[in-house]
Scaffold this motif. Structure first.
Motif, mmCIF file in Angstrom:
data_model
loop_
_atom_site.group_PDB
_atom_site.id
_atom_site.type_symbol
_atom_site.label_atom_id
_atom_site.label_comp_id
_atom_site.label_asym_id
_atom_site.label_seq_id
_atom_site.Cartn_x
_atom_site.Cartn_y
_atom_site.Cartn_z
ATOM 1 N N VAL A 41 0.857 -1.114 -0.375
ATOM 2 C CA VAL A 41 0.162 0.036 -0.206
ATOM 3 C C VAL A 41 0.824 1.585 -0.253
ATOM 4 C CG1 VAL A 41 -1.611 0.896 0.663
ATOM 5 C CG2 VAL A 41 -1.537 -1.456 1.332
ATOM 6 N N LYS A 43 0.360 4.179 -0.558
ATOM 7 C CA LYS A 43 -0.037 6.098 -0.249
ATOM 8 C C LYS A 43 0.779 6.620 0.556
ATOM 9 C CE LYS A 43 -2.802 4.194 3.842
ATOM 10 N NZ LYS A 43 -3.878 3.871 4.137
ATOM 11 N N ASN A 64 -5.397 5.150 -1.950
ATOM 12 C CA ASN A 64 -6.513 5.003 -1.460
ATOM 13 C C ASN A 64 -6.760 6.208 -1.175
ATOM 14 O OD1 ASN A 64 -5.022 6.464 0.762
ATOM 15 N ND2 ASN A 64 -5.720 5.551 1.500
ATOM 16 N N VAL A 88 -7.889 0.950 -2.780
ATOM 17 C CA VAL A 88 -8.466 0.883 -1.892
ATOM 18 C C VAL A 88 -9.566 1.347 -0.875
ATOM 19 C CG1 VAL A 88 -6.993 -1.523 -1.306
ATOM 20 C CG2 VAL A 88 -6.353 0.703 -0.683
ATOM 21 N N MET A 170 -13.499 -7.714 0.501
ATOM 22 C CA MET A 170 -12.239 -7.051 1.566
ATOM 23 C C MET A 170 -12.480 -5.974 2.685
ATOM 24 S SD MET A 170 -10.868 -3.788 2.502
ATOM 25 C CE MET A 170 -10.726 -2.142 0.962
ATOM 26 N N ILE A 172 -11.775 -4.408 7.110
ATOM 27 C CA ILE A 172 -10.548 -3.591 7.828
ATOM 28 C C ILE A 172 -11.242 -3.671 9.314
ATOM 29 C CG2 ILE A 172 -9.228 -1.554 8.937
ATOM 30 C CD1 ILE A 172 -9.954 -0.645 5.360
ATOM 31 N N MET A 202 -3.036 -6.282 7.637
ATOM 32 C CA MET A 202 -2.544 -5.040 7.538
ATOM 33 C C MET A 202 -1.144 -5.240 8.368
ATOM 34 S SD MET A 202 -4.852 -2.033 6.574
ATOM 35 C CE MET A 202 -5.027 -1.318 8.536
ATOM 36 N N SER A 203 -1.015 -4.297 8.039
ATOM 37 C CA SER A 203 0.421 -4.479 8.909
ATOM 38 C C SER A 203 1.012 -4.391 10.384
ATOM 39 C CB SER A 203 1.688 -2.836 8.897
ATOM 40 O OG SER A 203 2.208 -2.267 7.702
ATOM 41 N N ARG A 218 -2.734 -6.424 2.652
ATOM 42 C CA ARG A 218 -2.308 -5.293 1.992
ATOM 43 C C ARG A 218 -1.605 -3.985 3.281
ATOM 44 N NH1 ARG A 218 -8.092 -5.121 2.768
ATOM 45 N NH2 ARG A 218 -6.976 -3.957 4.621
ATOM 46 N N VAL A 219 -0.310 -4.784 3.003
ATOM 47 C CA VAL A 219 0.828 -3.514 3.650
ATOM 48 C C VAL A 219 1.362 -2.491 3.327
ATOM 49 C CG1 VAL A 219 3.017 -4.394 4.751
ATOM 50 C CG2 VAL A 219 0.873 -6.227 4.655
ATOM 51 N N GLY A 220 1.351 -1.535 4.148
ATOM 52 C CA GLY A 220 1.988 0.048 3.743
ATOM 53 C C GLY A 220 2.993 0.588 4.644
ATOM 54 N N THR A 221 2.665 0.480 5.904
ATOM 55 C CA THR A 221 3.566 0.767 6.974
ATOM 56 C C THR A 221 4.981 -0.079 7.056
ATOM 57 O OG1 THR A 221 2.063 1.717 8.077
ATOM 58 C CG2 THR A 221 4.016 1.668 9.233
ATOM 59 N N ARG A 227 4.266 6.458 7.553
ATOM 60 C CA ARG A 227 4.191 7.566 7.388
ATOM 61 C C ARG A 227 3.691 9.186 7.507
ATOM 62 N NH1 ARG A 227 0.391 3.269 5.388
ATOM 63 N NH2 ARG A 227 -0.598 3.409 7.523
ATOM 64 N N GLY A 232 -5.355 8.381 6.705
ATOM 65 C CA GLY A 232 -6.478 7.994 6.917
ATOM 66 C C GLY A 232 -6.601 6.522 5.863
ATOM 67 N N MET A 233 -8.442 6.397 6.393
ATOM 68 C CA MET A 233 -8.528 5.052 5.238
ATOM 69 C C MET A 233 -9.092 5.675 4.453
ATOM 70 S SD MET A 233 -8.575 2.225 8.026
ATOM 71 C CE MET A 233 -6.995 1.943 8.464
HETATM 72 C C1 LIG Z 1 -3.256 1.862 4.864
HETATM 73 C C2 LIG Z 1 -3.629 0.629 4.363
HETATM 74 C C3 LIG Z 1 -3.320 -0.277 4.385
HETATM 75 C C4 LIG Z 1 -2.055 -0.517 5.091
HETATM 76 O O1 LIG Z 1 -2.008 0.133 6.463
HETATM 77 P P1 LIG Z 1 -0.364 -0.132 7.207
HETATM 78 O O2 LIG Z 1 -1.293 -0.296 8.701
HETATM 79 O O3 LIG Z 1 0.274 0.993 7.048
HETATM 80 O O4 LIG Z 1 -0.290 -1.261 6.886
HETATM 81 C C5 LIG Z 1 -4.874 -1.460 4.161
HETATM 82 N N1 LIG Z 1 -5.756 -1.238 3.863
HETATM 83 C C6 LIG Z 1 -5.858 -0.068 3.030
HETATM 84 C C7 LIG Z 1 -7.778 0.129 3.263
HETATM 85 C C8 LIG Z 1 -5.240 1.433 3.465
HETATM 86 O O5 LIG Z 1 -5.903 2.338 3.475
#
Ligand SMILES: *Cc1c(COP(=O)(O)O)cnc(C)c1O
Length: 233
Positions: A41, A43, A64, A88, A170, A172, A202-203, A218-221, A227, A232-233
């Motif tokens: 991810v 963003k 996102n 996403v 999907m 969260i 996620m992370s 879905r892994v960002g951090t 970030r 936000g989401m």
């Molecule tokens: C930001 C985001 C993620 C990733 O989040 P992290 O906690 O940084 O891994 C996953 N899914 C969605 C929909 C997001 O907006």
């Protein structure tokens, strides 16, 4: 392009370590190696950092925000046509066609107006854009997603009435809650509807999600680092 060896190796090492964790969780869960895809991810992440991972061989990314995706990805996709871009974020009906023009997968289909707008877009009909239905598993007002109680009907309606190619679900889980029951709810829904993709984790919780059957985490951090600012989401 200016070389950034330190940043490049730092990022590639984080990416490799997440992949290693994913492969270990697959093994522990008795799942086939490679059955879980890492969705990076990106963003809030600069195109140069995304390109570092593309060069390293990563292919699947998600954004996102529509504007940010439009600013960053046309150039990246032109250079890396094998990349897969997933959207996403919250979807507005009036932006649905823009998203469908660029993204290969849209994970956040969550209501009839958005589904209708997607069904009208030429891209959905002519290109193989895959759609996932987002479920608001914790029934949180600030989050997108269709209510869990409506998810079966909504998925069936998208497929049968609109002819949309819904390929998964999907969700969260609420922050700071045990994600396990929410992952279980998503998995049961995916199984009941006979869908291929289960996008969860996620992370903070992707290993648990893999144990409960996620096909996409879905892994960002954990990949890109913290970030700056909360997008936000
Ligand atoms: C930001 C985001 C993620 C990733 O989040 P992290 O906690 O940084 O891994 C996953 N899914 C969605 C929909 C997001 O907006």
């Amino acid at each position: 392009m200016p070389a950034q060896p330190a940043a490049t190796s730092w990022l590639a090492a984080r990416w490799q370590s997440v992949l290693t964790t994913i492969r270990a969780a697959e093994r522990e869960a008795g799942r086939d190696p490679g059955s879980v895809s890492l969705v990076a991810v990106s963003k809030g992440v600069a195109p140069q950092s995304i390109e570092t991972l593309l060069v390293a061989g990563h292919r699947v990314f998600a954004e996102n925000r529509v504007q940010e995706m439009q600013a960053k990805w046309p150039t990246l996709l032109a250079s890396y046509p094998a990349a897969e871009l997933r959207f996403v974020g919250r979807l507005q009906s009036n932006k649905a066609a823009d998203v469908a023009r660029l993204a290969h997968v849209i994970e956040s289909v969550d209501r009839e107006s958005v589904a209708r707008a997607l069904a009208r877009s030429i891209e959905i009909r002519n290109r193989s854009v895959r759609l996932l239905v987002q479920v608001n598993v914790g029934e949180e007002p600030q989050k997108g997603g269709c209510p869990p109680a409506d998810a079966d009907r909504f998925i069936a309606w998208c497929r049968e009435d609109l002819g949309l190619a819904v390929s998964g679900v999907m969700g969260i889980p609420p922050r700071d809650a045990d994600p396990v029951p929410y992952f279980g709810l998503l998995r049961a829904l995916r199984d009941r509807r006979g869908l291929a993709e289960l996008s969860m984790g996620m992370s903070a919780d992707y290993e648990a999600a893999i144990h409960l059957g996620a096909t996409h985490v879905r892994v960002g951090t954990a990949v890109f680092g913290p970030r700056s600012g909360t997008k936000g989401m």
